[in-house]
Design a protein around this motif. Sequence first.
Motif, PDB file in Angstrom:
ATOM      1  N   ASP A 114       0.832  -1.209   0.000  1.00  0.00           N
ATOM      2  CA  ASP A 114       0.000   0.000   0.000  1.00  0.00           C
ATOM      3  C   ASP A 114       0.863   1.254   0.000  1.00  0.00           C
ATOM      4  O   ASP A 114       1.809   1.376   0.785  1.00  0.00           O
ATOM      5  CB  ASP A 114      -0.923   0.006   1.226  1.00  0.00           C
ATOM      6  N   GLY A 115       0.509   2.165  -0.891  1.00  0.00           N
ATOM      7  CA  GLY A 115       1.247   3.428  -0.977  1.00  0.00           C
ATOM      8  C   GLY A 115       2.377   3.406  -1.979  1.00  0.00           C
ATOM      9  O   GLY A 115       2.969   4.450  -2.271  1.00  0.00           O
ATOM     10  N   THR A 144       4.384   3.317  -5.502  1.00  0.00           N
ATOM     11  CA  THR A 144       4.199   3.798  -6.865  1.00  0.00           C
ATOM     12  C   THR A 144       4.838   2.790  -7.823  1.00  0.00           C
ATOM     13  O   THR A 144       5.511   1.844  -7.377  1.00  0.00           O
ATOM     14  CB  THR A 144       4.854   5.171  -7.077  1.00  0.00           C
TER      15      THR A 144
END
Length: 382
Positions: free
Chosen positions: A351-352, A354
């Motif tokens: 999660d989070g 890129t």
Amino acid sequence: MDFYLRIDLNIFSFLICLLILIDTCIQAEKQFLQSKLFVALIASDLILIFLDSLQWLLDGCQGQASVAIFSAVNVISYSMAPVPTYLWTLYAGYQIYRDEKKIRKLVYPLLVPVLIHGLLALTSLSTGFLFYLDENNIYHRGRGFPLTAAICYSYLIYISIVIFRNRRLVEKRIFFPLLLFPLLPLLGSIIQIIYYGSVLVWNGIALSILIVYINIQNYRLHTDYLTGVYNRRRADYLLKNKIHSRTHGRSFSGIIIDIDNFKEINDRYGHLTGDKVLEISAELIKNSLRKDDFVARYGGDEFIAILPQIDLRNAYIAGERLRHAVESETFLFNGSMIKLTISLGISTYQDGNTTQDLIKTADDNLYKAKKEGRNRTCYEQY
């Protein structure tokens, strides 16, 4: 054919070609001959559809200006009539041979019938050979009208024969779309011959262009020609899409794969052998992963695999299976036995993250695998 139906068909065909043209110009590498030919093919059909609509609007209109414009429209329309089939011959030829030099040599010899036909179109204003306008400014076919169809279909028949004779050189995915291209304009021309005043050839070409765009042009845009797997453009798009659409609890992993000592293979055996190594490696990678896994050539001798719904541990197991599959094969190239190995770096989406985070982690793990002696899989999550 009803006037309004004809205009509606032309508007529909024009919009199809225009949208494909815009998308192709945005996405395609315009410096490549393939893209230039495809763009020219679409543009020529757009112009002919527009001119066809003008012919219907101006037919029978009175006044000196209307006569002059109608004459010019017919000359340009007839001059351009063989252009789409000429451009298709070059485009299809490129799909067969994938050789720009070979196709460039055909540009001028194949252009001769187009130029001769253009001259006949220009002189038809006085001779009435291809077409003529009567005293009421109404269009009529000339006695030489069959020559227009003969030139157009000579191109299509010629390139269809070339495609069929060289079918072993053509990828299976694009073979039938190449052969099917002439069918829709052929159907349009048959209707045109049977029902005088119905010109559906350009609408047929518009639909054929759509088929080519879906099955060939767009496919080429996202495929690495040498190995047949996807290219970096497609990989970057898929990664961004997966990160954007990912749902909670459903992760995915990426593996960056590097062929060990590839530069030495190139230096020792030559670039042709190096190309063959890339082809074989791509095939082994595809065959060693699941059907739904994604494989792309990421640059040089690096590949990337994206494994949906796979956590870090299972991605490592898949990577090791892949590594052993390559290591167990020995290949004969030009009388020399070559044994390949690969190094792999793995990362799993968190999660989070890129796209850059995912790639950097996999790349760091790949660097670690090579630093530790190559032919290994590293999957530490940073």
